[in-house]
Design an enzyme around this catalytic site. Structure first.
Site, mmCIF file in Angstrom:
data_model
loop_
_atom_site.group_PDB
_atom_site.id
_atom_site.type_symbol
_atom_site.label_atom_id
_atom_site.label_comp_id
_atom_site.label_asym_id
_atom_site.label_seq_id
_atom_site.Cartn_x
_atom_site.Cartn_y
_atom_site.Cartn_z
ATOM 1 N N GLU A 41 44.133 44.949 32.523
ATOM 2 C CA GLU A 41 43.759 46.343 32.797
ATOM 3 C C GLU A 41 44.927 47.058 33.502
ATOM 4 O OE1 GLU A 41 40.577 46.342 35.662
ATOM 5 O OE2 GLU A 41 40.130 48.479 35.419
ATOM 6 N N LYS A 111 36.703 52.818 29.622
ATOM 7 C CA LYS A 111 35.831 52.022 30.514
ATOM 8 C C LYS A 111 34.604 52.828 30.942
ATOM 9 C CE LYS A 111 36.284 49.226 34.776
ATOM 10 N NZ LYS A 111 37.261 48.781 35.792
ATOM 11 N N CYS A 144 37.278 45.087 32.559
ATOM 12 C CA CYS A 144 36.946 44.493 33.855
ATOM 13 C C CYS A 144 35.460 44.596 34.234
ATOM 14 C CB CYS A 144 37.861 45.077 34.936
ATOM 15 S SG CYS A 144 38.008 43.925 36.347
HETATM 16 C C1 ACM Z 1 37.587 46.128 38.199
HETATM 17 O O1 ACM Z 1 36.767 46.642 37.452
HETATM 18 N N1 ACM Z 1 38.884 46.374 38.081
HETATM 19 C C2 ACM Z 1 37.174 45.196 39.258
#
Ligand code: ACM
Length: 232
Positions: A41, A111, A144
Site C-alpha cells: 500500500e 480503498k 490493507c
Molecule cells: C491500514 O489499513 N493501512 C492499516
C-alpha cells in the site's frame, strides 16, 4: 482456466521520496520471474501524512508518469503488477490499488475501509469491488484494513475472484496474516498479502509496519511468508 505465478514484494518505502521508491521498484520488477507481482500500500509516497496538502503533493494521477514508468519496467518480463498508491483525481485523493500490465493501467480499486487517521486525508472508494482478469484468471484487489471486513472479500469471491491481491501497510502484528488465511478458507481464494516493513515517525506519531508478507492457498495453508523486518 489459466495459471499464475504469484509474487509478493516487501520493502520499506521512504516517506516523501517517490523517485527513490519508484527506482527501487523498477530495479526489482526488471528481474521478476512471476506473472503477477503484488507490492505494498502507498508504496510510492509512504504512509504517515500530516496534512491534506502534503498528501496532495505526494499523490499520482492514474494513469500518469509513475504508472507509465512502472508499466515500462514490466516490459522485459511481461508480468502484471498490483501496487498501492495515493491516486489524485480531479477533486480528491484515494488510497488506491492499481493493476498494471506492460501496456499500462488495466484496473483501479479505491480503498473502501479507511483506517484511523487515513479518514482525515483520503476520500473513501465508492466504486465497489471490481474484478479483473490476469492471464485469464479472475483477480480482485483490496487494500490493507479491508481485510477486517469479511464482506469485502466475499463480494469479490461471489463475483468470481480466484486471487485476492492485497497491498498493505499493516501495523497490528499477526492480525492481517491471520484474517487473510481465514478469508482465503471462507472464500476458497488464493491471497497475496504484500505488506511493507520499517518505521515512520512524523508529526508526533510513530508507526512500525509488520512485514511478514504472505501468500496463502485457497485451503488456508501459507505457501510462502517473508521475514518481519527485511526486504523480500
Ligand atoms: C491500514 O489499513 N493501512 C492499516
Amino acid at each position: 482456466m489459466g495459471s499464475l505465478r504469484l509474487a509478493v514484494l516487501q520493502f520499506a518505502p521512504r516517506f516523501g521520496e517517490p523517485e527513490a521508491n519508484l527506482s527501487a521498484l523498477e530495479a526489482i520488477l526488471a528481474e521478476t520471474e512471476a506473472d503477477l507481482v503484488v507490492a505494498p500500500e502507498l508504496a510510492l509516497s509512504g504512509y504517515l501524512f500530516t496534512s491534506r496538502e502534503e498528501l496532495q503533493g505526494l499523490s499520482e494521477p492514474v494513469p500518469g508518469p509513475a504508472t507509465e514508468r512502472l508499466a515500462a519496467a514490466l516490459r522485459p518480463s511481461g508480468a502484471h503488477l498490483v501496487i498501492g498508491l495515493a491516486e489524485r483525481s480531479a477533486q480528491e485523493v484515494f488510497n488506491a490499488a492499481v493493476l498494471l500490465s506492460p501496456r499500462g493501467v488495466e484496473g483501479l480499486y479505491r480503498k473502501v475501509h479507511l483506517f484511523n487517521e487515513e479518514k482525515l486525508y483520503f476520500a473513501p472508494g465508492d466504486g465497489g469491488f471490481p474484478l479483473f482478469r490476469v492471464r485469464g484468471v479472475p483477480v480482485g484487489m483490496l487494500v490493507c484494513f479491508d481485510h477486517m471486513f469479511p464482506e469485502a472479500a466475499r463480494t469479490l469471491a461471489l463475483a468470481g475472484a480466484q486471487v485476492i491481491c492485497h497491498p498493505s501497510n499493516l501495523v497490528l502484528p499477526e492480525y492481517g496474516q491471520l484474517t487473510t488465511r481465514v478469508r482465503a478458507i471462507e472464500n476458497r481464494v488464493f491471497w497475496a498479502l504484500a505488506n511493507r516493513h520499517g518505521t515512520e515517525e512524523r508529526g508526533g506519531a510513530r508507526l512500525r509496519f509488520t512485514g511478514a508478507s504472505q501468500i496463502t492457498g485457497h485451503d488456508g495453508k501459507v505457501l510462502t511468508r517473508a521475514p518481519e523486518a527485511e526486504d523480500a
